[in-house]
Design a protein around this motif. Structure first.
Motif, PDB file in Angstrom:
ATOM      1  N   MET A   1      41.545  43.862  31.428  1.00 39.28           N
ATOM      2  CA  MET A   1      41.331  45.017  32.304  1.00 39.28           C
ATOM      3  C   MET A   1      40.615  44.581  33.568  1.00 39.28           C
ATOM      4  N   THR A   2      41.345  43.881  34.396  1.00 39.03           N
ATOM      5  CA  THR A   2      40.686  43.235  35.517  1.00 39.03           C
ATOM      6  C   THR A   2      40.808  44.044  36.801  1.00 39.03           C
ATOM      7  N   ASN A   3      41.870  44.839  36.895  1.00 37.82           N
ATOM      8  CA  ASN A   3      42.136  45.426  38.199  1.00 37.82           C
ATOM      9  C   ASN A   3      41.203  46.586  38.544  1.00 37.82           C
ATOM     10  N   GLY A   4      41.075  47.515  37.611  1.00 36.49           N
ATOM     11  CA  GLY A   4      40.193  48.648  37.865  1.00 36.49           C
ATOM     12  C   GLY A   4      40.693  49.486  39.022  1.00 36.49           C
ATOM     13  N   LEU A   5      39.763  50.109  39.732  1.00 39.23           N
ATOM     14  CA  LEU A   5      40.156  51.106  40.720  1.00 39.23           C
ATOM     15  C   LEU A   5      40.201  50.563  42.136  1.00 39.23           C
ATOM     16  N   HIS A   6      39.791  49.305  42.337  1.00 39.69           N
ATOM     17  CA  HIS A   6      39.464  48.909  43.701  1.00 39.69           C
ATOM     18  C   HIS A   6      40.522  48.108  44.449  1.00 39.69           C
ATOM     19  N   GLN A   7      41.212  47.195  43.764  1.00 36.09           N
ATOM     20  CA  GLN A   7      42.206  46.399  44.495  1.00 36.09           C
ATOM     21  C   GLN A   7      43.515  47.178  44.581  1.00 36.09           C
ATOM     22  N   PRO A   8      44.240  47.020  45.702  1.00 40.61           N
ATOM     23  CA  PRO A   8      45.569  47.660  45.740  1.00 40.61           C
ATOM     24  C   PRO A   8      46.487  47.006  44.712  1.00 40.61           C
ATOM     25  N   PHE A   9      47.356  47.801  44.116  1.00 38.11           N
ATOM     26  CA  PHE A   9      48.278  47.249  43.124  1.00 38.11           C
ATOM     27  C   PHE A   9      49.436  46.540  43.823  1.00 38.11           C
ATOM     28  N   PRO A  10      49.839  45.386  43.306  1.00 39.49           N
ATOM     29  CA  PRO A  10      50.972  44.663  43.899  1.00 39.49           C
ATOM     30  C   PRO A  10      52.310  45.282  43.461  1.00 39.49           C
ATOM     31  N   ILE A  11      52.629  46.434  44.036  1.00 32.16           N
ATOM     32  CA  ILE A  11      53.866  47.140  43.664  1.00 32.16           C
ATOM     33  C   ILE A  11      55.078  46.356  44.160  1.00 32.16           C
ATOM     34  N   ALA A  12      56.093  46.228  43.323  1.00 32.73           N
ATOM     35  CA  ALA A  12      57.308  45.495  43.703  1.00 32.73           C
ATOM     36  C   ALA A  12      57.931  46.151  44.945  1.00 32.73           C
TER      37      ALA A  12
END
Ligand code: ATP
Ligand code: MG
Length: 453
Positions: A1-12
């Protein structure tokens, strides 16, 4: 569970593009459901679901010029092919009543993302995300993900009564993600599990398949035999069944669960592990010495597994493979090249190795004194690999002679098939090698002694 709320998601890129186009046209659009859950778990999503305030006709207009398929327009879903990728874009919707516990009677479109999130099954599946907007998490899904909890959106009893498949989805996610059901959700799942009888066999089989391949399948099997027993009632007599046999330290269901966890997550293997002993309760007898016996249980388990997998409409190939593995799960394969060649001939390479995997798993679920036989399987595997490495002759088609050559020798009709089978038998036995000349000579000698093979 590294991403959390802060980094933008790398959406395809295709999904990101679809959001961009809808935003530019003045609509709201988000990725939602499994893909957001997977990002929050630090996994990469398998596919993207997009939810939008645009009505289906509006979505079609926005993507004019792209390939658009009206997949489920009644339910608000339009498939748009962007950069070669099909993307499902669904209008925000509220589901109407569910009189059959299966399909919403009608769906109503809405312009509210919150209402769309409220119709989704679990809080972890009800989170939306869009670049520049961040997360929309109305029901505490992120917190539940952090606590590894599966919680129904809204009142779990009502939600499971609307659609009982959600019960099976819940324990499937528990198995795949290693999560637990939150207490009220769990209680409602058990209470409403009888409604699974309203769900089609195909949908149950799809969930069951995913559940069984999950990393926590054994734990879920042990925790929810009552729920799984609604879709496979044959599992119920296994719960707590005392085998009264010195090879075993677990009751039958626990033994089964441990075996499931010890075979690779491949569908026929996991199904075979689940059902390999399903016939045991019917075959139980008690010896004079107080030992439990299960004569004929492999055959009984094959018959029961066949019936279960037919009923649930698993593909024939999956059922047949599972049946074969169960049929031989208890057969002792000796470490003798001749016998290993016979097994390879009977089962084929892939099924032979799958059978070894099943036997390893079954053995790992025995009492500790009997778990140590794993070396036996290592040696068998090495032996089989050696046999396969030396361009083996395991089937008639592998023989260095063929039917035409035997016909030229004067054999006819059925004699040819019989002669080929005879030669293969000798090669498997190791009496002769698979060399053309040797085979022919051997056959000549044999025919001279015993005309008409
Ligand atoms: P995966 O694709 O990894 O199996 P998923 O969550 O994406 O998981 P899908 O079946 O693809 O599952 O469904 C997409 C989303 O649709 C879910 O995340 C959930 O929000 C919603 N959904 C699917 N099935 C149901 C259902 N039976 N009841 C309510 N919502 C559902
Ligand atoms: Mg999905």
């Amino acid at each position: 569970m590294t991403n959390g709320l802060h980094q933008p998601f790398p959406i395809a890129p295709p999904a990101a593009k679809a959001l961009e186009v809808l935003h530019a046209a003045g609509y709201e659009a988000w990725i939602v459901g499994g893909c957001v859950r997977d990002f929050l778990l630090g996994l990469s999503p398998k596919d993207y679901d997009i939810t939008t305030s645009a009505l289906p006709e509006e979505t079609k207009r926005v993507f004019q010029g792209c390939h658009v398929i009206e997949t489920g327009i009644r339910h608000g879903t339009v498939t748009v092919v962007l950069e070669g990728e099909p993307l499902e874009i669904t209008t925000y919707r509220v589901d109407g009543g569910y009189s059959d516990a299966r399909h919403p009677d009608q769906v109503t479109f809405t312009r509210s993302l919150r209402e769309d999130a409220a119709r989704r099954d679990f809080t972890m599946n009800a989170i939306a995300y869009a670049p520049g907007e961040g997360l929309r998490d109305f029901f505490g899904g992120w917190e539940d993900i952090q606590n590894a909890q599966i919680r129904a959106v809204g009142d779990p009893e009502i939600r499971f009564r609307e659609d009982a498949l959600r019960i099976l989805r819940g324990i499937r996610f528990a198995s795949v993600l290693g999560f637990s059901l939150e207490a009220a959700t769990e209680q409602a799942a058990r209470k409403e599990a009888g409604r699974l009888s309203n769900i089609s066999a195909e949908r149950i089989a799809a969930e069951l398949g995913k559940l069984l391949r999950g990393k926590d399948a054994g734990r879920v099997l042990q925790t929810y035999p009552d729920i799984l027993g609604q879709v496979i009632p044959e599992l119920l007599p296994m719960t707590g069944f005392d085998q009264r046999n010195h090879h075993h330290c677990y009751d039958l269901l626990t033994h089964t669960a441990v075996a499931v966890d010890h075979v690779p997550p491949v569908l026929p293997l996991r199904l075979a592990a689940l059902l390999h002993d399903v016939g045991k309760p019917r075959c139980f007898s008690l010896g004079e010495d107080g030992e439990g016996h299960f004569y004929g249980h492999a055959r009984e388990s094959v018959a029961m597994a066949g019936e279960i997998l037919r009923r649930l409409r698993f593909p024939n190939a999956v059922r047949e493979k599972t049946e074969t593995l169960i049929r031989y799960h208890d057969s002792v394969i000796e470490e003798d090249p001749r016998l290993v060649r016979r097994w390879l001939n009977r089962l084929g390479e892939e099924t032979f190795f799958d059978l070894l995997s099943l036997q390893r798993g079954d053995t790992a679920a025995l009492a500790p004194a009997y778990c140590t036989r794993q070396n036996h399987f290592d040696r068998l595997e090495t032996l089989a690999r050696e046999i396969l490495a030396e361009t083996p002759c395991l089937q008639i088609r592998d023989l260095a002679v063929n039917g035409h050559e035997l016909m030229a020798m004067g054999l006819q009709g059925r004699e040819i098939g019989a002669a080929l089978r005879f030669l293969l038998d000798q090669v498997l036995e190791g009496t002769i090698s698979n060399e053309k000349e040797e085979l022919m000579q051997f056959l000549h000698k044999y025919l001279a002694k015993k005309p008409g093979v």
